[in-house]
Design a protein around this motif. Structure first.
Motif, PDB file in Angstrom:
ATOM      1  N   TYR A 268      -6.587  -4.553   1.288  1.00 49.95           N
ATOM      2  CA  TYR A 268      -7.942  -5.067   1.482  1.00 49.95           C
ATOM      3  C   TYR A 268      -8.464  -4.769   2.883  1.00 49.95           C
ATOM      4  CZ  TYR A 268      -6.164  -7.858  -2.373  1.00 49.95           C
ATOM      5  OH  TYR A 268      -5.582  -8.249  -3.541  1.00 49.95           O
ATOM      6  N   ARG A 269      -9.763  -4.562   2.963  1.00 52.97           N
ATOM      7  CA  ARG A 269     -10.473  -4.531   4.247  1.00 52.97           C
ATOM      8  C   ARG A 269     -11.540  -5.615   4.126  1.00 52.97           C
ATOM      9  NH1 ARG A 269     -12.693   0.446   4.375  1.00 52.97           N
ATOM     10  NH2 ARG A 269     -10.758   1.319   5.156  1.00 52.97           N
TER      11      ARG A 269
ATOM     12  N   PHE B  21       2.733 -11.361   4.927  1.00 49.09           N
ATOM     13  CA  PHE B  21       1.539 -11.547   4.108  1.00 49.09           C
ATOM     14  C   PHE B  21       0.380 -10.713   4.669  1.00 49.09           C
ATOM     15  CE2 PHE B  21      -2.534 -13.754   3.739  1.00 49.09           C
ATOM     16  CZ  PHE B  21      -2.708 -13.769   2.359  1.00 49.09           C
ATOM     17  N   LEU B  22       0.190 -10.756   5.984  1.00 47.04           N
ATOM     18  CA  LEU B  22      -0.877  -9.975   6.609  1.00 47.04           C
ATOM     19  C   LEU B  22      -0.691  -8.482   6.364  1.00 47.04           C
ATOM     20  CD1 LEU B  22      -1.365 -11.796  10.034  1.00 47.04           C
ATOM     21  CD2 LEU B  22      -2.881 -11.864   8.035  1.00 47.04           C
ATOM     22  N   ALA B  23       0.543  -8.013   6.390  1.00 43.84           N
ATOM     23  CA  ALA B  23       0.818  -6.588   6.130  1.00 43.84           C
ATOM     24  C   ALA B  23       0.426  -6.222   4.702  1.00 43.84           C
ATOM     25  CB  ALA B  23       2.284  -6.277   6.389  1.00 43.84           C
ATOM     26  N   ARG B  24       0.731  -7.105   3.741  1.00 47.58           N
ATOM     27  CA  ARG B  24       0.324  -6.863   2.347  1.00 47.58           C
ATOM     28  C   ARG B  24      -1.197  -6.833   2.236  1.00 47.58           C
ATOM     29  NH1 ARG B  24       4.170 -10.992   1.312  1.00 47.58           N
ATOM     30  NH2 ARG B  24       2.515 -12.388   0.626  1.00 47.58           N
TER      31      ARG B  24
ATOM     32  N   TRP C 127      -3.822  -8.830  14.216  1.00 47.03           N
ATOM     33  CA  TRP C 127      -2.828  -9.674  13.542  1.00 47.03           C
ATOM     34  C   TRP C 127      -1.981 -10.433  14.566  1.00 47.03           C
ATOM     35  CZ3 TRP C 127      -5.834  -9.518  10.009  1.00 47.03           C
ATOM     36  CH2 TRP C 127      -6.154  -8.404   9.230  1.00 47.03           C
ATOM     37  N   ALA C 128      -1.641  -9.809  15.676  1.00 44.91           N
ATOM     38  CA  ALA C 128      -0.875 -10.502  16.716  1.00 44.91           C
ATOM     39  C   ALA C 128      -1.659 -11.701  17.244  1.00 44.91           C
ATOM     40  CB  ALA C 128      -0.519  -9.547  17.850  1.00 44.91           C
ATOM     41  N   GLY C 129      -2.955 -11.542  17.402  1.00 47.62           N
ATOM     42  CA  GLY C 129      -3.801 -12.642  17.849  1.00 47.62           C
ATOM     43  C   GLY C 129      -3.836 -13.778  16.846  1.00 47.62           C
ATOM     44  N   MET C 130      -3.877 -13.446  15.561  1.00 53.44           N
ATOM     45  CA  MET C 130      -3.825 -14.484  14.527  1.00 53.44           C
ATOM     46  C   MET C 130      -2.498 -15.223  14.584  1.00 53.44           C
ATOM     47  SD  MET C 130      -5.463 -12.892  11.053  1.00 53.44           S
ATOM     48  CE  MET C 130      -5.346 -14.429  10.140  1.00 53.44           C
ATOM     49  N   LEU C 131      -1.412 -14.466  14.692  1.00 56.09           N
ATOM     50  CA  LEU C 131      -0.080 -15.074  14.696  1.00 56.09           C
ATOM     51  C   LEU C 131       0.122 -15.995  15.889  1.00 56.09           C
ATOM     52  CD1 LEU C 131       1.928 -11.941  13.547  1.00 56.09           C
ATOM     53  CD2 LEU C 131       1.466 -13.996  12.187  1.00 56.09           C
TER      54      LEU C 131
ATOM     55  N   TYR D 221     -11.615  -3.414  -1.801  1.00 53.70           N
ATOM     56  CA  TYR D 221     -10.291  -3.405  -2.419  1.00 53.70           C
ATOM     57  C   TYR D 221      -9.746  -1.982  -2.305  1.00 53.70           C
ATOM     58  CZ  TYR D 221      -6.868  -4.625  -6.123  1.00 53.70           C
ATOM     59  OH  TYR D 221      -5.731  -4.878  -6.854  1.00 53.70           O
ATOM     60  N   LEU D 222      -8.760  -1.775  -1.431  1.00 53.05           N
ATOM     61  CA  LEU D 222      -8.307  -0.435  -1.051  1.00 53.05           C
ATOM     62  C   LEU D 222      -7.148   0.108  -1.867  1.00 53.05           C
ATOM     63  CD1 LEU D 222      -8.292  -1.055   2.803  1.00 53.05           C
ATOM     64  CD2 LEU D 222     -10.102   0.036   1.439  1.00 53.05           C
ATOM     65  N   ALA D 223      -6.189  -0.752  -2.198  1.00 53.66           N
ATOM     66  CA  ALA D 223      -4.973  -0.315  -2.884  1.00 53.66           C
ATOM     67  C   ALA D 223      -4.534  -1.422  -3.831  1.00 53.66           C
ATOM     68  CB  ALA D 223      -3.859  -0.012  -1.880  1.00 53.66           C
ATOM     69  N   ASP D 224      -3.947  -1.034  -4.966  1.00 56.33           N
ATOM     70  CA  ASP D 224      -3.531  -2.007  -5.972  1.00 56.33           C
ATOM     71  C   ASP D 224      -2.688  -3.113  -5.356  1.00 56.33           C
ATOM     72  OD1 ASP D 224      -4.699  -0.162  -7.648  1.00 56.33           O
ATOM     73  OD2 ASP D 224      -2.913   0.212  -8.854  1.00 56.33           O
ATOM     74  N   ASP D 225      -2.989  -4.342  -5.767  1.00 51.80           N
ATOM     75  CA  ASP D 225      -2.205  -5.504  -5.373  1.00 51.80           C
ATOM     76  C   ASP D 225      -1.533  -6.020  -6.644  1.00 51.80           C
ATOM     77  OD1 ASP D 225      -1.102  -7.607  -3.967  1.00 51.80           O
ATOM     78  OD2 ASP D 225      -3.014  -8.464  -3.328  1.00 51.80           O
TER      79      ASP D 225
END
Length: 135
Positions: free
Chosen positions: A58-59, A50-53, A20-24, A86-90
Motif C-alpha cells: 500500500y501507498r 507490520f509496517l514492512a508488509r 517508519w523509524a519515526g513512527m516506531l 493498492y500496490l501489491a497483493d495482500d
C-alpha cells in the motif's frame, strides 16, 4: 494532554512521510497493536514487520486528521480519511492492480510514559474491498 496531542501528531506525520523509524520511536517496546478485523500483535519489532508488509502492498496518506485526547492524556482517538493505492497483493484480499481508494478510518491509543502502548485501528474493510473491485 498537550504532550499526548503532540505524540499522536508526530506519529501520523511520520506515517505520512514514510518515516517508519519515526513512527516506531513513538511506541513503547511492548506496544499492543490491534489490526483492523485481525489479531492483536505485541511488541515494537512485530509492529515494524507490520509496517514492512504495509509498505509492500500500500501507498497511503492520511488527511483531515482529527486528534481527541482524554483530560488526563492517557487515551486518545483519531479520525481521518485514508487516500491510498493498492500496490501489491495482500494475503486474503483481492488482487492488486494499482487501484486507488478513499475511505474513513480511525484509531484508539493508550499512552504511558510518553509513548504509545496500544494502537487499535479501524476502517470499513467491506468498503475498501468494494473500492478495489473485489466485491
Amino acid at each position: 494532554m498537550s504532550d499526548t496531542q503532540t505524540l499522536i501528531a508526530q506519529y501520523y506525520a511520520a506515517f505520512n512521510s514514510g518515516d517508519w523509524a519515526g513512527m516506531l520511536q513513538c511506541l513503547s517496546d511492548d506496544v499492543a497493536h490491534d489490526i483492523n478485523q485481525g489479531p492483536r500483535e505485541h511488541g515494537r519489532d512485530t509492529f515494524e514487520a507490520f509496517l514492512a508488509r504495509m509498505q509492500r502492498s500500500y501507498r497511503e496518506q492520511l488527511k483531515d486528521i482529527v486528534i481527541m485526547v482524554s483530560a488526563d492524556g492517557r487515551r486518545a482517538a483519531t479520525e481521518y480519511v485514508v487516500h491510498g493505492e493498492y500496490l501489491a497483493d495482500d494475503e486474503g484480499l483481492p488482487p492488486a492492480r494499482g487501484q486507488r481508494y478513499v475511505l474513513p478510518g480511525g484509531a484508539f491509543f493508550d499512552i504511558d510514559g510518553g509513548r504509545i502502548t496500544r494502537v487499535t485501528n479501524y476502517y470499513n474493510l467491506n468498503d475498501w474491498i468494494a473500492q478495489v473491485g473485489g466485491a
